[in-house]
Design a protein around this motif. Structure first.
Motif, short mmCIF file in Angstrom:
data_model
loop_
_atom_site.label_atom_id
_atom_site.label_comp_id
_atom_site.label_asym_id
_atom_site.label_seq_id
_atom_site.Cartn_x
_atom_site.Cartn_y
_atom_site.Cartn_z
N PRO A 312 0.82 -1.22 0.00
CA PRO A 312 0.00 0.00 0.00
C PRO A 312 0.85 1.26 0.00
CG PRO A 312 -0.10 -1.11 2.14
CD PRO A 312 0.58 -2.05 1.20
N GLU A 313 2.13 1.13 0.40
CA GLU A 313 3.03 2.29 0.40
C GLU A 313 3.23 2.87 -0.99
OE1 GLU A 313 3.96 -0.07 4.07
OE2 GLU A 313 3.60 -0.53 1.95
N LEU A 314 2.96 2.08 -2.05
CA LEU A 314 3.07 2.62 -3.40
C LEU A 314 2.09 3.77 -3.61
CD1 LEU A 314 3.52 -0.58 -5.62
CD2 LEU A 314 5.26 0.85 -4.54
N GLY A 315 1.09 3.85 -2.78
CA GLY A 315 0.14 4.96 -2.85
C GLY A 315 0.73 6.29 -2.43
N ASN A 316 1.98 6.27 -1.92
CA ASN A 316 2.66 7.51 -1.54
C ASN A 316 3.40 8.15 -2.71
OD1 ASN A 316 1.87 7.04 1.14
ND2 ASN A 316 3.74 5.88 1.57
N LEU A 317 3.48 7.44 -3.85
CA LEU A 317 4.29 7.91 -4.98
C LEU A 317 3.51 8.93 -5.79
CD1 LEU A 317 5.70 4.42 -6.03
CD2 LEU A 317 6.80 6.14 -4.59
N SER A 318 3.48 10.14 -5.30
CA SER A 318 2.60 11.16 -5.87
C SER A 318 2.96 11.54 -7.29
CB SER A 318 2.64 12.41 -4.98
OG SER A 318 3.96 12.90 -4.85
N SER A 319 4.20 11.27 -7.73
CA SER A 319 4.61 11.63 -9.10
C SER A 319 4.45 10.48 -10.08
CB SER A 319 6.08 12.09 -9.10
OG SER A 319 6.26 13.24 -8.31
N LEU A 320 4.02 9.32 -9.59
CA LEU A 320 3.96 8.12 -10.43
C LEU A 320 2.94 8.28 -11.56
CD1 LEU A 320 5.43 5.38 -10.43
CD2 LEU A 320 3.42 4.41 -9.32
N LYS A 321 3.40 7.95 -12.79
CA LYS A 321 2.53 8.02 -13.97
C LYS A 321 2.20 6.64 -14.53
CE LYS A 321 4.17 12.56 -15.52
NZ LYS A 321 4.81 13.33 -16.64
N SER A 322 3.11 5.69 -14.34
CA SER A 322 2.90 4.37 -14.93
C SER A 322 3.36 3.29 -13.95
CB SER A 322 3.68 4.25 -16.24
OG SER A 322 3.54 2.96 -16.80
N LEU A 323 2.48 2.31 -13.71
CA LEU A 323 2.79 1.18 -12.85
C LEU A 323 2.36 -0.10 -13.55
CD1 LEU A 323 3.66 -0.07 -10.12
CD2 LEU A 323 1.34 0.33 -9.30
N ASP A 324 3.32 -0.97 -13.83
CA ASP A 324 3.02 -2.23 -14.50
C ASP A 324 3.59 -3.38 -13.66
OD1 ASP A 324 2.48 -4.35 -16.16
OD2 ASP A 324 3.29 -3.43 -17.96
N LEU A 325 2.70 -4.11 -13.00
CA LEU A 325 3.07 -5.27 -12.18
C LEU A 325 2.51 -6.54 -12.78
CD1 LEU A 325 2.32 -3.75 -8.63
CD2 LEU A 325 4.44 -3.60 -9.97
#
Length: 547
Positions: A312-325
């Protein structure tokens, strides 16, 4: 015309207006041979030739459409400081006589058709700061003599056919800031001596045949901003020492055979903007420490063997534009904290074993353009909040256990995507009639063929389950996992248990399915592709293929 070359021309025009002198007696002969002028020509009056005190000091010959070789007589220009012949059609080999130009500071021959090997005599150019031989047809090995160029700051040999190993002598280039060896046929291991290059800012080794492990000594490159070693045959574990690279902005290692876990030390890379570790054999969980990287814009971890839940800490990445898991073994629920990422444009979690419901918080992702949750074990209903995603261009929810009515809010999703397709069935026409009646019960063979295809996904009907697929590039083959399903494009409306209530028949599944009821006419459909559908056994979803 290369825009980089155009930019340089504009600069050089200004320089030569104020930099020319009248004559360089005796030194114009090799220059005139290079530019195809009579020997009586005063070369100092030519554009892009600069002379000082009767000597030729700089040659900038750009966009010369004449073919031909580089005259070895250029060795007779003792005061030559810059020899720039890039963006031409020059052919033949690089004359070893250029190694006699003891005052040369800049040698740029990129974007030509030069062939043969790199002369080891270039290692004699003790004042050289810039050597750019990229984008030619050079072959053979990299001369270890280049390690003698103690003043060298930029070394670019990328985009050739160089083979053999990387000379450890390159580790002697203490002033080097840029080292680009990508796009060749280099083999062997990465020399740990490269860890001595304390001033290095950019290291690119991608697109070769390098093997062995990543040297932990690379963690000593404290000024490094970009490290790309993707598309090689590297193996072994990920060195935690790379977490020491405090200035690193890009780290791209995709398309190798790296194994083991992702080091939590990567959470120390406070300047990191892009991390791509996809298409490897990494295992273990995703470190929650990655949530500390406030400058993160792109995180690609797809096609590995990662397990555990999404932090859930990935929710802190305010600049994130693309996430591919995608295409891992991730389980658990989708963290609602991902709904905090207001800059999100791409969220791909396809082909894992994620369960639970779709968080309604995903409806807060106002910038989202593509959402792929297909190929999981998600259950429950589709959140009506997804109808708030006004910029969405594709929504993939097929191959799950979703149930309940189709939210009428999804009907407002519009874009200008081009889509042509047709409904095909292997059962009778009653299936199509049932769709019009808003029912998705027991239509296991219903599918939609379209031309809206994503990436390199290849679809097949093989029941054998494997985790990898192999794709090739210009140099070698590297592993990539993919999904396959019934020899279609990715426009399947299948593998869910969607039904709709009769009270909402005009706003439910028929209104969604009718978006796709177009023949193959290439017409524009001003709606977001929404992939839902009925349940089908997952044994036909995965396969390893050679491409």
């Amino acid at each position: 015309m290369n825009i980089y070359c155009i930019f340089l021309i504009l600069i050089l025009e200004i320089q030569f207006i104020y930099g020319q002198t009248t004559s360089a007696d005796g030194e114009c002969n090799p220059v005139n041979k290079l530019i195809g002028k009579p020997q009586t020509n005063n070369c100092c009056q030519e554009r892009y030739i600069e002379c000082e005190n009767g000597h030729v000091t700089k040659i900038y010959l750009l966009f010369n459409t004449r073919s031909g070789s580089i005259p070895p007589e250029l060795r007779n220009l003792p005061k030559l400081v810059s020899l720039n012949l890039f963006c031409n059609n020059l052919s033949g080999s690089i004359p070893p006589e250029l190694g006699n130009l003891s005052n040369l500071v800049s040698l740029n021959l990129f974007l030509n058709n030069l062939s043969g090997s790199i002369p080891p005599e270039l290692g004699n150019l003790s004042n050289l700061k810039e050597l750019q031989l990229d984008s030619n047809n050079l072959s053979g090995s990299i001369p270890p003599e280049l390690g003698n160029l103690s003043n060298l700051e930029n070394l670019r040999l990328d985009g050739n056919n160089l083979s053999g190993s990387i000379p450890p002598e390159l580790g002697n280039l203490s002033n080097l800031k840029e080292l680009k060896l990508d796009g060749n046929n280099l083999s062997g291991s990465i020399p740990p001596e490269l860890g001595n290059l304390s001033n290095l800012k950019e290291l690119k080794l991608d697109g070769n045949n390098l093997s062995g492990s990543i040297p932990p000594e690379l963690g000593n490159l404290s000024n490094l901003k970009e490290l790309t070693i993707n598309r090689n045959n590297l193996s072994g574990s990920f060195p935690p020492e790379l977490g020491n690279l405090s200035n690193l902005e890009k780290l791209k290692l995709f398309g190798n055979n790296l194994s083991g876990s992702i080091p939590s030390e990567l959470g120390n890379l406070s300047n990191l903007k892009e991390l791509d570790l996809s298409i490897n054999n990494l295992s273990g969980s995703i470190p929650s420490e990655l949530g500390n990287l406030s400058n993160f814009e792109i995180l690609n971890l797809f096609s590995n063997n990662l397990s555990g839940s999404i932090p859930p800490e990935l929710g802190n990445l305010s600049s994130l534009k693309s996430l591919d898991l995608s295409i891992n073994n991730l389980s658990g629920s989708i963290p609602s904290e991902l709904g905090n990422l207001s800059n999100f444009e791409i969220l791909w979690l396809k082909n894992n074993t994620l369960s639970g419901s779709i968080p309604p918080e995903l409806g807060n992702l106002s910038s989202l353009k593509s959402l792929r949750l297909d190929g999981n074990n998600l259950s429950g209903s589709i959140p009506p909040e997804l109808g708030n995603l006004s910029n969405l261009k594709s929504l993939w929810l097929n191959n799950n256990n979703l149930s309940g009515p189709i939210p009428p809010e999804l009907r407002i999703l519009q874009n200008t995507e081009i889509l042509s397709g047709e409904i095909e069935t292997t059962q009778d026409k009653s299936i199509e009639k049932n769709i019009e009646k808003d029912s998705y019960n027991n239509k296991d063979d219903l599918k939609i063929d379209g031309n809206f295809k994503k990436g390199n996904d290849v679809l097949s009907n093989d029941s054998n389950v494997n985790s990898d697929k192999t794709i090739s590039n210009s140099n070698d083959q590297f592993k990539k996992k993919g999904i396959m399903d019934n020899n279609d494009d990715d426009h399947n409306i299948n593998n869910n248990n969607m039904t709709t209530s009769s009270t909402n028949s005009n706003n439910s599944i028929s209104s969604v399915s009718k978006l796709y009821r177009r023949r193959r006419t290439g017409m524009a459909v001003n709606h977001t592709p929404i992939l839902l559908g009925v349940r089908r056994p997952k044994s036909s979803v995965y396969k390893k293929v050679e491409m």
